[in-house]
Design an enzyme around this catalytic site. Sequence first.
Site, PDB file in Angstrom:
ATOM      1  N   LYS A 103       0.856  -1.192   0.000  1.00 58.30           N
ATOM      2  CA  LYS A 103       0.000   0.000   0.000  1.00 58.30           C
ATOM      3  C   LYS A 103       0.884   1.230   0.000  1.00 58.30           C
ATOM      4  CE  LYS A 103      -4.484   0.682   0.132  1.00 58.30           C
ATOM      5  NZ  LYS A 103      -5.516  -0.255  -0.350  1.00 58.30           N
ATOM      6  N   GLY A 215     -24.648   3.240   1.602  1.00 59.65           N
ATOM      7  CA  GLY A 215     -23.809   3.758   0.522  1.00 59.65           C
ATOM      8  C   GLY A 215     -24.589   3.798  -0.774  1.00 59.65           C
ATOM      9  N   GLY A 217     -22.436   4.403  -3.814  1.00 60.88           N
ATOM     10  CA  GLY A 217     -21.263   4.694  -4.637  1.00 60.88           C
ATOM     11  C   GLY A 217     -20.963   3.506  -5.519  1.00 60.88           C
ATOM     12  N   ASN A 218     -19.702   3.305  -5.829  1.00 58.09           N
ATOM     13  CA  ASN A 218     -19.330   2.238  -6.757  1.00 58.09           C
ATOM     14  C   ASN A 218     -19.741   0.863  -6.238  1.00 58.09           C
ATOM     15  OD1 ASN A 218     -16.948   0.085  -7.177  1.00 58.09           O
ATOM     16  ND2 ASN A 218     -17.315   1.155  -9.085  1.00 58.09           N
TER      17      ASN A 218
HETATM   18  P1  NAD Z   1     -17.528   5.562  -3.348  1.00 55.48           P
HETATM   19  O1  NAD Z   1     -16.830   6.822  -3.015  1.00 55.48           O
HETATM   20  O2  NAD Z   1     -17.872   5.260  -4.750  1.00 55.48           O
HETATM   21  O3  NAD Z   1     -18.891   5.458  -2.500  1.00 55.48           O
HETATM   22  C1  NAD Z   1     -18.943   5.709  -1.133  1.00 55.48           C
HETATM   23  C2  NAD Z   1     -20.379   5.945  -0.724  1.00 55.48           C
HETATM   24  O4  NAD Z   1     -20.393   6.219   0.669  1.00 55.48           O
HETATM   25  C3  NAD Z   1     -21.030   7.133  -1.396  1.00 55.48           C
HETATM   26  O5  NAD Z   1     -22.366   6.812  -1.717  1.00 55.48           O
HETATM   27  C4  NAD Z   1     -21.019   8.212  -0.316  1.00 55.48           C
HETATM   28  O6  NAD Z   1     -22.100   9.124  -0.450  1.00 55.48           O
HETATM   29  C5  NAD Z   1     -21.190   7.350   0.912  1.00 55.48           C
HETATM   30  N1  NAD Z   1     -20.768   8.052   2.116  1.00 55.48           N
HETATM   31  C6  NAD Z   1     -19.744   8.917   2.259  1.00 55.48           C
HETATM   32  N2  NAD Z   1     -19.733   9.408   3.520  1.00 55.48           N
HETATM   33  C7  NAD Z   1     -20.745   8.809   4.153  1.00 55.48           C
HETATM   34  C8  NAD Z   1     -21.263   8.906   5.483  1.00 55.48           C
HETATM   35  N3  NAD Z   1     -20.700   9.722   6.377  1.00 55.48           N
HETATM   36  N4  NAD Z   1     -22.306   8.111   5.799  1.00 55.48           N
HETATM   37  C9  NAD Z   1     -22.871   7.303   4.889  1.00 55.48           C
HETATM   38  N5  NAD Z   1     -22.453   7.198   3.633  1.00 55.48           N
HETATM   39  C10 NAD Z   1     -21.405   7.943   3.281  1.00 55.48           C
HETATM   40  O7  NAD Z   1     -16.609   4.413  -2.707  1.00 55.48           O
HETATM   41  P2  NAD Z   1     -16.605   2.875  -3.062  1.00 55.48           P
HETATM   42  O8  NAD Z   1     -15.539   2.637  -4.077  1.00 55.48           O
HETATM   43  O9  NAD Z   1     -17.975   2.404  -3.301  1.00 55.48           O
HETATM   44  O10 NAD Z   1     -16.036   2.269  -1.691  1.00 55.48           O
HETATM   45  C11 NAD Z   1     -16.883   2.026  -0.588  1.00 55.48           C
HETATM   46  C12 NAD Z   1     -16.140   1.175   0.423  1.00 55.48           C
HETATM   47  O11 NAD Z   1     -15.718  -0.041  -0.199  1.00 55.48           O
HETATM   48  C13 NAD Z   1     -14.878   1.788   0.997  1.00 55.48           C
HETATM   49  O12 NAD Z   1     -14.732   1.337   2.326  1.00 55.48           O
HETATM   50  C14 NAD Z   1     -13.775   1.191   0.142  1.00 55.48           C
HETATM   51  O13 NAD Z   1     -12.527   1.179   0.813  1.00 55.48           O
HETATM   52  C15 NAD Z   1     -14.322  -0.209  -0.026  1.00 55.48           C
HETATM   53  N6  NAD Z   1     -13.742  -0.927  -1.170  1.00 55.48           N
HETATM   54  C16 NAD Z   1     -13.919  -0.458  -2.440  1.00 55.48           C
HETATM   55  C17 NAD Z   1     -13.393  -1.169  -3.500  1.00 55.48           C
HETATM   56  C18 NAD Z   1     -13.610  -0.726  -4.916  1.00 55.48           C
HETATM   57  O14 NAD Z   1     -13.254  -1.489  -5.824  1.00 55.48           O
HETATM   58  N7  NAD Z   1     -14.217   0.427  -5.160  1.00 55.48           N
HETATM   59  C19 NAD Z   1     -12.657  -2.359  -3.281  1.00 55.48           C
HETATM   60  C20 NAD Z   1     -12.507  -2.805  -1.968  1.00 55.48           C
HETATM   61  C21 NAD Z   1     -13.047  -2.084  -0.924  1.00 55.48           C
END
Ligand code: NAD
Length: 408
Positions: A103, A215, A217-218
Site C-alpha cells: 500500500k 452507501g 457509490g461504486n
Molecule cells: P464511493 O466513493 O464510490 O462510494 C462511497 C459511498 O459512501 C457514497 O455513496 C457516499 O455518499 C457514501 N458516504 C460517504 N460518507 C458517508 C457517510 N458519512 N455516511 C454514509 N455514507 C457515506 O466508494 P466505493 O468505491 O464504493 O467504496 C466504498 C467502500 O468499499 C470503501 O470502504 C472502500 O474502501 C471499499 N472498497 C472499495 C473497493 C472498490 O473497488 N471500489 C474495493 C474494496 C473495498
Amino acid sequence: MTNPFETAVKQLEEAAGIAKLDKNKIEQLKSPDRYVEVSIPIIMDSGEQKIFKGFRSQHNNARGAYKGGIRYHQDVNLDEVRALSFWMSFKNAVINVPFGGGKGGIIVNPKELSISELEKLSRGWVQKMYRILGPEVDVPAPDVNTTGQIMDWMVDEYKKITGDEKSLAVFTGKPVGKGGSLGREEATGFGGFYVFEEAVKHHQIQPGAKIVVQGFGNVSTFFAKMAFEKGYKVVALSDSKGGIVNMDGLDFNKVLEHKKASGGLKDFSGSKNITNEELLELEADVLAPAALENVLTESNANKIKACLIVELANGPTTKEADKIFEEKNISVIPDILANSGGVCVSYYEWYQNMNNEIWNKEQVLEKLEKQIKLAFADVLAAKEKYKTTYRNGAYILAATRIMEKMTP
Ligand code: NAD
C-alpha cells in the site's frame, strides 16, 4: 483512537491462536518486509516549490508481487499504510491471486491541486519509487482519491525511466483502452453479491429477503443492482447526506434515476427519509455496509436486527462490535472476503497485460464469480473446521496460504 496496525495484528493473533499456527512465521507477518518514505519536490503553478511526503509499505511477497493501492489524502500516515498493506496480503491470499500485499500514499489534499500539479506529483512518486516497483515486484493500483488517469501517468513515467516493455502491468486500475480490464468497475459490488449468494445457502435467509445497503457509490450500487435484479428486497440505501427506506422494497432503477435527476436520494417517491444511523438499525435480514469504516461499534451493535452482515466497505466493524455480533449469533462476512472482487479483477488486468490479451466483460465476470465462490467455500471450510467466525476462518485460510510459501 485505535491504531489500525495494532488492530490488524490483533486479528491475526486471534486467528493464529485458534488454529495454532507457526509462531515464528506469525511473528514475521506482524511487520512489513519494507517501508519506504520519500520526499517529492514539485514546482507549483505559482512558481513556488512545495515538498510532499510519499510512502510505500511492502508487507509480504511470499505469494507474488506486493500489490495494493496508492492513497492521496492529507491524513495518510505510517500506521495506516502499514495496516492497509497487511490487509492486502490477507485479502489477496483469501481470493487466491498470486500477489502479496502493499500500500502507498502521498500526504496531500488532491482537491487543492491543479491537474498539472497532480500529474507532476504522480510522476514524482514514480521517480522516487520506481526502483522498488515492477510487474513482478510491486504492482500499485488506485485507492482513495487516485484514479485511472493517475495510473496512466504513472505507467508512462515508469516506462520513460525504465524502458520496461511490461510497464503496463506495473499499475492496475488503468482506464479501459489504456490497458485496464473490462469488468473492474462492477467487480467489487458484484463480487460482494456472489459471496452473499453463497452465504445465503448457509443461513435462514429466504428468497425476497430484506437487505439494507449503506452507501450509493461504486461498490454499493453494483451490489444493490444485482440484489434487486435477483429478486431480493433492497429496503434501504444511503449516501453521505442520509438514507431512504421502504420496507416493501425500493425499485433500484427508479432510485438511480431519482439520484441522477436530483443529485441525492432524499425525498424519493414512496420512501421515508432516514439518517445513516437509523438505517443500520432497521428490521432487515441482511446489512451491507458499503461506505465507511467503523460504522458498527459497541454503541449500536446491540441494536442491529440483521442476522447476516456483508462487509463491503473496508473495516466497517470495530473489534468490540464483532464480539457482540458473535455473542448474538449474527454472522459477519469479513471485508477481506466480501470486497475482494476488486483485487481479483486487478489480477485479471495484470494477467492480460503480462500476456498481451484482452478479455471481454462476460469472460471477466464469469471467472470472478467462480473464483469468489471458491474463496467463500474455502473460508467456510476453515470456519467449520475450527468452529469459529467467518472472519477468523478467512484469516486462518489466508495466513496458512501465505505461510506455506514463506521460507523459514
Ligand atoms: P464511493 O466513493 O464510490 O462510494 C462511497 C459511498 O459512501 C457514497 O455513496 C457516499 O455518499 C457514501 N458516504 C460517504 N460518507 C458517508 C457517510 N458519512 N455516511 C454514509 N455514507 C457515506 O466508494 P466505493 O468505491 O464504493 O467504496 C466504498 C467502500 O468499499 C470503501 O470502504 C472502500 O474502501 C471499499 N472498497 C472499495 C473497493 C472498490 O473497488 N471500489 C474495493 C474494496 C473495498
